[in-house]
Design a protein around this motif. Structure first.
Motif: not given
Length: 608
Positions: A115-124, A148-153
């Motif tokens: 998946n070249k287009y992948s973003v990782t986000a979290a809800g607080g 290290k998990l590469d969380l983006d936002v």
């Protein structure tokens, strides 16, 4: 992610291919016979022209990986906190051990492959109420793990404010703790590589968000905006010191404001990260909450929020309630919109496919697909996370491995009245009597009990041994035990506040110390659910005019969790922190040969 070849590079490659293929076949036939490149999406393969030039297709799938409410659980959570329930097609359920950042990292990395287009986000609530390995170091280990998990936002959650806005800014920007300093000699804490979003958290003086309100992810012309908010009622569930100088605005109003602003900036694909959630009709992580109709299988605050957020927002990543769902709830225009939550403690992650329309710059809602996946423990551990955990455990070991008590069986923290809730209330009553022998009873808020105590050994501690680390996991907030005087009438009103006012829709049942009994009739409504003449202390009815000495933690003593009457006590005395009270009680009342047994949890008679 690899950079896309420039047009002049593509032209040179095309000429080389044509020369090599001359006399063998047409260029088109040659290219048609070649397999898709590794990691190439179907849309990219279809758009490939002779010579290998990739023309972006109109629609581009974007992978959105998300999770919420990690609460510093770097190691696999124990007991029920480390399990999820799966429902099978034939209706039977299965319990699966889940969680642990070593496994979460592996699952996320495997999910991103191809998946070249992948973003990782979290809800607080990435931090706060954390186990000792993270909480002892003011959650620096968790921020390192998320990097290290590469969380983006991520959005902020209420627990990001447990230590106040200044400490939150330190976690974002870096720097050693102002009191404890640097934990590793010569190494300064770098802070989060990802932005914390706090669109609805304003500085009372400047009237501006204390951190970024939104962030835009960009990849090869694809743009997705993220807006982050926490629940407006954060001041009601965090200590007054933690939210001092802050103003928390309405979630819907804030998201709509910034969605409009993003649109003006040319960003039409928007995801809201909301630290507020709902309650699905089933506890199974894979329950279909869209059956029998959109939104019918989920209730709670997120439903009204989702129904009122502008249609400009394409998906909602939520949290706070520690439940699992991947639902659709109609937006104000009547169109279904994805709303997800991945339970808590890193036990699940959500994989959502957002289909981006390059022509409009928006998400094609009809093509959105989302599902929760279990962070199973049958995959290889991520070596970098194992190393991180080992480093911080080594630093914590001298404190965390100390035995503070012994138990004869698991003491769970679940249920309207939980065995562990009663045990903690008894510990605070005992501590209260040390401060003032006239102390009559103790009350404990259920939200302050983060996990149960397990009998099975963890590491080499031995079965039934309770370590300081385990006690810290139960009560990580460092609240003090406070004494106050209340009239009998006020005491009954406190019990009624469990099911009225701020707690009317979702009751918060206080855990009670030995000697206090009453009936909670959930078939009734309002304050009548607490049967007034059933409230007794040591068998005697509560006298409305008499004065009672009550022990609570400092959060409740400040009127937290909607118990405003508890903020009106008199004759205050402040004792030790609540974990010290629990440790002293376990040490005094248990031993290896005489472990403490789980309380019967029979002080509150519940009628349903």
């Amino acid at each position: 992610m690899s950079a896309k070849p420039q047009p002049h590079q593509q032209r040179r490659r095309t000429r080389r291919l044509i020369a090599a293929a001359a006399g063998i076949a047409t260029v088109g036939a040659l290219i048609a016979a070649l397999p898709a490149a590794a990691g190439e999406t179907k849309s990219e393969a279809k758009s490939k022209k002779p010579g290998g030039y990739n023309k972006p297709s109109r629609y581009q799938d974007v992978q959105l990986l998300s999770f919420n409410d990690l609460h510093g659980n770097l190691e696999p959570p124990s007991g029920s906190s480390g399990r999820v329930t799966e429902v099978h097609e034939d209706g039977h359920t299965e319990t699966i051990d889940a969680g642990g950042v070593e496994y979460l990292a592996t699952h996320l990395r495997q999910a991103r492959k191809g998946n070249k287009y992948s973003v990782t986000a979290a809800g607080g609530d990435m931090v706060g109420a954390s186990p000792l390995i993270s909480g002892l170091f003011h959650d620096e280990p968790t921020i390192e793990a998320l990097n290290k998990l590469d969380l983006d936002v991520t959005s902020v959650g209420n627990h990001e404010f447990d230590e106040g806005a200044k400490e939150l800014r330190r976690l974002q920007k870096g720097g050693c703790h102002p009191t404890d300093g640097c934990y590793v000699e010569g190494k300064k804490f770098k802070g989060a590589d990802f932005p914390y979003l706090a669109a609805n958290v304003l500085d009372e003086k400047t009237k501006k968000p204390i951190l970024k309100p939104y962030w835009v992810w960009k990849q090869n012309g694809v743009k997705v905006g993220f807006i982050g908010v926490t629940l407006e009622d954060t001041p009601g569930i965090v200590s007054a010191e933690g939210v001092k100088g802050l103003k928390f605005k309405d979630e819907v109003e804030t998201i709509n404001k910034y969605a409009k602003l993003l649109e003006k900036q040319g960003v039409k694909s928007v995801v809201a990260l909301i630290h507020e959630g709902g309650f699905p009709a089933s506890t199974a992580y894979n329950y279909d909450c869209d059956s029998p109709g959109a939104g019918d299988g989920i209730s709670g605050p997120i439903v009204d929020i989702a129904k009122n957020i502008t249609p400009k927002v394409d998906a909602l990543v939520t949290g706070h309630t520690h439940t699992a769902y991947a639902c659709t709830i109609n937006d104000p225009s009547g169109r279904p919109r994805t709303v997800t939550s991945a339970a808590s403690f890193g036990r699940l992650y959500t994989d959502t496919t957002l289909t981006y329309d390059r022509r409009t710059g928006d998400i094609a809602r009809t093509a959105v697909d989302s599902a929760n996946h279990v962070v199973t423990r049958d995959v290889p551990k991520a070596a970098d996370m194992t190393e991180l955990i080992k480093k911080w455990n080594t630093l914590a070991a001298p404190i965390g491995n100390r035995a503070i008590g012994h138990i004869s069986a698991d003491i769970p923290a679940t249920g309207t009245e939980s065995p562990l809730g009663d045990l903690i209330a008894d510990a605070q009553l005992a501590h209260g009597k040390e401060l003032d022998p006239e102390t009559d009873l103790a009350l404990m808020n259920p939200g302050g009990i983060r996990t149960g105590l397990t009998f099975a050994a963890k590491g080499d501690e031995g079965d039934g041994v309770v370590t300081f680390a385990e006690g810290f996991a139960v009560q990580p907030f460092a609240n003090t035990v406070n004494l106050q005087d209340f009239t009998g009438a006020q005491l009954v009103k406190v019990l009624q506040e469990q099911v009225t006012g701020a707690n009317a829709a979702s009751p918060k049942v206080l855990q009670v110390s030995s000697g206090l009994t009453y009936t909670l009739d959930l078939t009734k409504t309002g304050a009548d659910r607490v049967v007034a003449d059933s409230v007794k202390l040591n068998g005697a009815a509560i006298d409305p005019a008499a004065t009672y000495r009550v022990a609570t933690n400092s959060f409740l003593a400040g009127g937290g969790d909607g118990f405003t009457t508890l903020g009106q006590g008199t004759n205050d005395v402040v004792g030790s922190d609540d974990l010290t009270a629990l440790e002293k009680y376990l040490t005094a009342n248990s031993s290896a040969t005489n472990p403490i047994s789980p309380p019967a949890a029979d002080r509150i008679t519940v009628v349903q």
